[in-house]
Design a protein around this motif. Structure first.
Motif, PDB file in Angstrom:
ATOM      1  N   HIS A 140       0.812  -1.215   0.000  1.00 37.33           N
ATOM      2  CA  HIS A 140       0.000   0.000   0.000  1.00 37.33           C
ATOM      3  C   HIS A 140       0.849   1.270   0.000  1.00 37.33           C
ATOM      4  N   ALA A 141       2.105   1.168   0.413  1.00 37.84           N
ATOM      5  CA  ALA A 141       2.994   2.329   0.335  1.00 37.84           C
ATOM      6  C   ALA A 141       3.200   2.753  -1.116  1.00 37.84           C
ATOM      7  N   VAL A 142       3.005   1.820  -2.043  1.00 41.84           N
ATOM      8  CA  VAL A 142       3.102   2.108  -3.471  1.00 41.84           C
ATOM      9  C   VAL A 142       1.712   2.254  -4.083  1.00 41.84           C
ATOM     10  N   LEU A 143       0.780   1.395  -3.683  1.00 39.71           N
ATOM     11  CA  LEU A 143      -0.549   1.388  -4.289  1.00 39.71           C
ATOM     12  C   LEU A 143      -1.327   2.680  -4.035  1.00 39.71           C
ATOM     13  N   VAL A 144      -1.276   3.174  -2.807  1.00 40.70           N
ATOM     14  CA  VAL A 144      -2.045   4.376  -2.472  1.00 40.70           C
ATOM     15  C   VAL A 144      -1.595   5.579  -3.303  1.00 40.70           C
ATOM     16  N   PRO A 145      -0.274   5.904  -3.331  1.00 42.70           N
ATOM     17  CA  PRO A 145       0.128   7.027  -4.193  1.00 42.70           C
ATOM     18  C   PRO A 145      -0.056   6.736  -5.678  1.00 42.70           C
ATOM     19  N   ALA A 146       0.100   5.459  -6.090  1.00 41.18           N
ATOM     20  CA  ALA A 146      -0.080   5.120  -7.500  1.00 41.18           C
ATOM     21  C   ALA A 146      -1.527   5.349  -7.926  1.00 41.18           C
ATOM     22  N   ALA A 147      -2.485   4.900  -7.116  1.00 41.29           N
ATOM     23  CA  ALA A 147      -3.896   5.116  -7.441  1.00 41.29           C
ATOM     24  C   ALA A 147      -4.235   6.604  -7.448  1.00 41.29           C
ATOM     25  N   ALA A 148      -3.629   7.357  -6.515  1.00 41.46           N
ATOM     26  CA  ALA A 148      -3.861   8.802  -6.482  1.00 41.46           C
ATOM     27  C   ALA A 148      -3.312   9.470  -7.741  1.00 41.46           C
ATOM     28  N   LEU A 149      -2.116   9.081  -8.157  1.00 37.58           N
ATOM     29  CA  LEU A 149      -1.511   9.658  -9.358  1.00 37.58           C
ATOM     30  C   LEU A 149      -2.301   9.286 -10.613  1.00 37.58           C
ATOM     31  N   ILE A 150      -2.733   8.037 -10.690  1.00 38.30           N
ATOM     32  CA  ILE A 150      -3.486   7.597 -11.867  1.00 38.30           C
ATOM     33  C   ILE A 150      -4.842   8.296 -11.933  1.00 38.30           C
ATOM     34  N   GLY A 151      -5.526   8.407 -10.792  1.00 36.09           N
ATOM     35  CA  GLY A 151      -6.805   9.094 -10.777  1.00 36.09           C
ATOM     36  C   GLY A 151      -6.676  10.545 -11.216  1.00 36.09           C
ATOM     37  N   ALA A 152      -5.635  11.222 -10.706  1.00 34.57           N
ATOM     38  CA  ALA A 152      -5.409  12.615 -11.093  1.00 34.57           C
ATOM     39  C   ALA A 152      -5.047  12.718 -12.570  1.00 34.57           C
ATOM     40  N   THR A 153      -4.223  11.800 -13.056  1.00 34.85           N
ATOM     41  CA  THR A 153      -3.815  11.831 -14.469  1.00 34.85           C
ATOM     42  C   THR A 153      -4.993  11.588 -15.399  1.00 34.85           C
ATOM     43  N   ILE A 154      -5.870  10.660 -15.031  1.00 33.00           N
ATOM     44  CA  ILE A 154      -7.048  10.380 -15.856  1.00 33.00           C
ATOM     45  C   ILE A 154      -7.910  11.634 -15.997  1.00 33.00           C
ATOM     46  N   LEU A 155      -8.120  12.328 -14.899  1.00 33.07           N
ATOM     47  CA  LEU A 155      -8.972  13.518 -14.957  1.00 33.07           C
ATOM     48  C   LEU A 155      -8.304  14.665 -15.703  1.00 33.07           C
ATOM     49  N   VAL A 156      -7.012  14.895 -15.438  1.00 35.31           N
ATOM     50  CA  VAL A 156      -6.314  15.998 -16.107  1.00 35.31           C
ATOM     51  C   VAL A 156      -6.205  15.729 -17.605  1.00 35.31           C
ATOM     52  N   ALA A 157      -5.756  14.518 -17.967  1.00 31.74           N
ATOM     53  CA  ALA A 157      -5.628  14.181 -19.381  1.00 31.74           C
ATOM     54  C   ALA A 157      -6.998  14.137 -20.058  1.00 31.74           C
ATOM     55  N   GLY A 158      -7.995  13.607 -19.357  1.00 38.41           N
ATOM     56  CA  GLY A 158      -9.336  13.556 -19.921  1.00 38.41           C
ATOM     57  C   GLY A 158      -9.920  14.936 -20.149  1.00 38.41           C
ATOM     58  N   GLN A 159      -9.711  15.835 -19.198  1.00 41.48           N
ATOM     59  CA  GLN A 159     -10.208  17.194 -19.370  1.00 41.48           C
ATOM     60  C   GLN A 159      -9.482  17.906 -20.505  1.00 41.48           C
ATOM     61  N   PHE A 160      -8.177  17.636 -20.636  1.00 37.44           N
ATOM     62  CA  PHE A 160      -7.405  18.229 -21.733  1.00 37.44           C
ATOM     63  C   PHE A 160      -7.961  17.784 -23.083  1.00 37.44           C
ATOM     64  N   VAL A 161      -8.190  16.481 -23.249  1.00 40.84           N
ATOM     65  CA  VAL A 161      -8.742  15.963 -24.504  1.00 40.84           C
ATOM     66  C   VAL A 161     -10.166  16.474 -24.706  1.00 40.84           C
ATOM     67  N   PHE A 162     -10.923  16.513 -23.624  1.00 41.69           N
ATOM     68  CA  PHE A 162     -12.313  16.954 -23.708  1.00 41.69           C
ATOM     69  C   PHE A 162     -12.409  18.403 -24.187  1.00 41.69           C
TER      70      PHE A 162
END
Length: 321
Positions: free
Chosen positions: A267-289
């Motif tokens: 979880h020391a890796v999973l928690v920040p990884a999920a946070a980074l992926i969630g943020a990236t999905i929204l930022v990249a998705g909003q950029f494309v949108f």
């Protein structure tokens, strides 16, 4: 061998950070024209909301899946989105469309966050009195309450005027373009503390993921750990939902990609990884949108569609096994 796997997971975490940095740079700098200062300030506010919500929902889903012992569910299944819709509908029904629009932004945000947090905490505290092994009953109760609240909200919406119904529709769809700047600091503080606490208890979550009996054998205060994890989930989901609205399947998408991208259960890796992926999905998705689609569709709808498809794939794959 174990150390090599840790090094690989940490390098992938660095790669996820780089991906978020790239998406952030594109979001801020793409077609930047005068007046630069004004445009950047508007983009920074939207960017902050995207990163905060994506990180919170992604991390919260990893914690919730660990507490439940099931990687096919999200915190939204407990009824956060249904309660949020019910609150918005009740306010419009009571105050009217004009009165609803005149509610100060800060008190409304604080009241919604408090209601969502207290509702989730009350649910968890009431149903987990006999121990954290009763998490399945908690989830099922949350699902039933969610259906009940959705039914009440739908009934109330049917008696609204068309103009008031439009206000409800606008208020209950996740939107990142109308976030008030004064709310970002409060949300950032609350979510930052919650994420930090989640990362600090990573070792306990690793043991809790083994199951109640094994965790107790290893000396972990299992019930206390699960209750604390669920409390953090309540805070993160409540704040993010009150800030922009419900995004139910984003967490499932982020957590599933985090497990696959890191190849670890730490979880020391999973928690920040999920946070980074969630943020990236929204930022990249909003950029494309905004740039590619020209505001022709709601990004939250696209994210929910992709998350829903992933949910079906995971369920069907598990049934075949």
């Amino acid at each position: 061998m174990l150390r090599w796997r840790r090094d690989v997971a940490e390098r992938r975490l660095i790669g996820l950070s780089a991906a978020l940095a790239l998406a952030t740079a594109l979001f801020l700098a793409w077609h930047l024209r005068a007046p630069v200062g004004l445009i950047l300030s508007l983009r920074f506010e939207k960017l902050a909301a995207l990163i905060l919500v994506g990180a919170a929902v992604g991390a919260a889903t990893v914690l919730f899946q660990t507490a439940a012992g099931n990687r096919l569910i999200t915190p939204g299944i407990v009824g956060f989105d249904a309660l949020f819709v019910f609150l918005q509908t009740s306010l419009v029904l009571t105050l009217g469309g004009a009165g609803f629009s005149q509610i100060p932004v800060l008190p409304k945000f604080l009241i919604e966050t408090l209601c969502l947090s207290l509702a989730a905490t009350a649910l968890f505290a009431t149903l987990l009195r006999r121990g954290a092994d009763d998490i399945l009953r908690t989830i099922l109760t949350g699902v039933i309450l969610g259906f009940l609240l959705r039914g009440l909200a739908n009934f109330a919406q049917r008696i609204l005027e068309p103009s008031e119904f439009a206000v409800v529709q606008q208020a209950t769809i996740a939107s990142f373009g109308s976030v008030d700047g004064q709310l970002l600091w409060i949300a950032a503080l609350a979510l930052g503390i919650a994420l930090a606490l989640a990362w600090r208890m990573a070792g306990q979550l690793d043991v809790a993921a083994l199951g109640r009996s094994k965790a107790l054998t290893l000396g972990l205060a299992y019930d206390r750990t699960i209750v604390l994890a669920l409390t953090l989930v309540s805070v993160m989901v409540a704040v993010s939902t009150a800030l922009v609205g419900p995004v139910t399947f984003l967490g499932l998408l982020s957590a599933s990609l985090a497990y696959r991208a890191t190849g670890t259960h730490r979880h020391a890796v999973l928690v920040p990884a999920a946070a980074l992926i969630g943020a990236t999905i929204l930022v990249a998705g909003q950029f494309v949108f905004e740039r590619a689609l020209g505001y022709q569709s709601a990004m939250s709808v696209v994210v929910e569609f992709a998350g829903g498809l992933l949910f079906l794939v995971l369920v069907l794959r598990k049934e075949r096994r």
